[in-house]
Scaffold this motif. Structure first.
Motif, mmCIF file in Angstrom:
data_model
loop_
_atom_site.group_PDB
_atom_site.id
_atom_site.type_symbol
_atom_site.label_atom_id
_atom_site.label_comp_id
_atom_site.label_asym_id
_atom_site.label_seq_id
_atom_site.Cartn_x
_atom_site.Cartn_y
_atom_site.Cartn_z
ATOM 1 N N ALA A 8 41.731 -6.555 -12.321
ATOM 2 C CA ALA A 8 41.302 -6.196 -10.972
ATOM 3 C C ALA A 8 42.510 -5.651 -10.229
ATOM 4 C CB ALA A 8 40.745 -7.420 -10.259
ATOM 5 N N SER A 9 42.270 -4.731 -9.330
ATOM 6 C CA SER A 9 43.334 -4.141 -8.529
ATOM 7 C C SER A 9 42.860 -4.046 -7.089
ATOM 8 C CB SER A 9 43.648 -2.738 -9.052
ATOM 9 O OG SER A 9 44.640 -2.121 -8.269
ATOM 10 N N ALA A 10 43.807 -4.097 -6.178
ATOM 11 C CA ALA A 10 43.474 -3.826 -4.775
ATOM 12 C C ALA A 10 43.004 -2.376 -4.688
ATOM 13 C CB ALA A 10 44.694 -4.061 -3.905
ATOM 14 N N CYS A 11 42.627 -1.951 -3.538
ATOM 15 C CA CYS A 11 42.040 -0.628 -3.302
ATOM 16 C C CYS A 11 42.717 0.488 -4.102
ATOM 17 C CB CYS A 11 42.117 -0.309 -1.808
ATOM 18 S SG CYS A 11 41.317 1.248 -1.394
ATOM 19 N N LEU A 12 41.904 1.272 -4.797
ATOM 20 C CA LEU A 12 42.384 2.423 -5.564
ATOM 21 C C LEU A 12 42.203 3.731 -4.782
ATOM 22 C CD1 LEU A 12 40.971 1.475 -9.081
ATOM 23 C CD2 LEU A 12 43.351 1.335 -8.313
ATOM 24 N N SER A 13 41.760 3.638 -3.561
ATOM 25 C CA SER A 13 41.588 4.778 -2.653
ATOM 26 C C SER A 13 40.567 5.804 -3.133
ATOM 27 C CB SER A 13 42.936 5.459 -2.371
ATOM 28 O OG SER A 13 43.754 4.587 -1.624
ATOM 29 N N CYS A 63 45.753 0.510 -20.018
ATOM 30 C CA CYS A 63 45.268 -0.485 -19.068
ATOM 31 C C CYS A 63 44.213 0.145 -18.170
ATOM 32 C CB CYS A 63 46.418 -1.021 -18.230
ATOM 33 S SG CYS A 63 45.949 -2.478 -17.290
ATOM 34 N N ILE A 64 43.153 -0.602 -17.940
ATOM 35 C CA ILE A 64 42.090 -0.194 -17.026
ATOM 36 C C ILE A 64 42.194 -1.062 -15.782
ATOM 37 C CG2 ILE A 64 39.589 -0.066 -16.663
ATOM 38 C CD1 ILE A 64 39.283 0.367 -19.644
ATOM 39 N N PHE A 65 42.190 -0.419 -14.638
ATOM 40 C CA PHE A 65 42.218 -1.108 -13.353
ATOM 41 C C PHE A 65 40.875 -0.895 -12.673
ATOM 42 C CE2 PHE A 65 46.487 0.138 -14.420
ATOM 43 C CZ PHE A 65 47.234 -0.993 -14.142
ATOM 44 N N VAL A 66 40.271 -1.960 -12.212
ATOM 45 C CA VAL A 66 38.977 -1.893 -11.537
ATOM 46 C C VAL A 66 39.184 -2.325 -10.099
ATOM 47 C CG1 VAL A 66 36.612 -2.767 -11.507
ATOM 48 C CG2 VAL A 66 37.776 -2.401 -13.690
ATOM 49 N N CYS A 67 38.762 -1.488 -9.156
ATOM 50 C CA CYS A 67 38.945 -1.808 -7.741
ATOM 51 C C CYS A 67 38.172 -3.075 -7.383
ATOM 52 C CB CYS A 67 38.482 -0.651 -6.874
ATOM 53 S SG CYS A 67 38.765 -0.956 -5.104
#
Length: 104
Positions: free
Chosen positions: A33-38, A3-7
């Motif tokens: 899409a993901s919330a902030c990945l820091s 899985c790829i998560f994009v901020c």
């Protein structure tokens, strides 16, 4: 499954998500899409993870990195633990690694 998560909070997050989704079409890979990945210092953060494999955080991922991202996915899947032993084929993307998180 990989899985790829994009901020979604990084500048141009929606465009980046769309761009990566188009680049990996046909791959056995989820993207969301993901919330902030820091990865805020770099912006354009993208994480890759799969069960039992190392997780990777990159930033910034830009349009010029899409071929490298596809190469990365091939190398990532080739190793049972998701470890990349020789990152040189990733050209620019290898310099954009923000974190490697060992599998649990």
């Amino acid at each position: 499954m990989t899985c790829i998560f994009v901020c979604s909070e990084c500048p141009d997050g929606a465009r980046r998500l769309s761009m990566i989704a188009g680049a990996i079409a046909g791959e056995e890979c989820g993207i969301r899409a993901s919330a902030c990945l820091s990865g805020c210092r770099s912006g354009g953060s993208v994480a890759v993870r799969a069960p039992g494999r190392m997780a990777w955080l990159f930033g910034p991922v830009e349009e010029g990195d899409l071929d490298d991202l596809r190469r990365f996915l091939g190398l990532y899947r080739a190793d049972p633990k998701g470890v990349i032993h020789d990152a040189r084929p990733l050209t620019r993307l290898r310099f954009k690694v923000l974190a490697r998180i060992p599998a649990a």
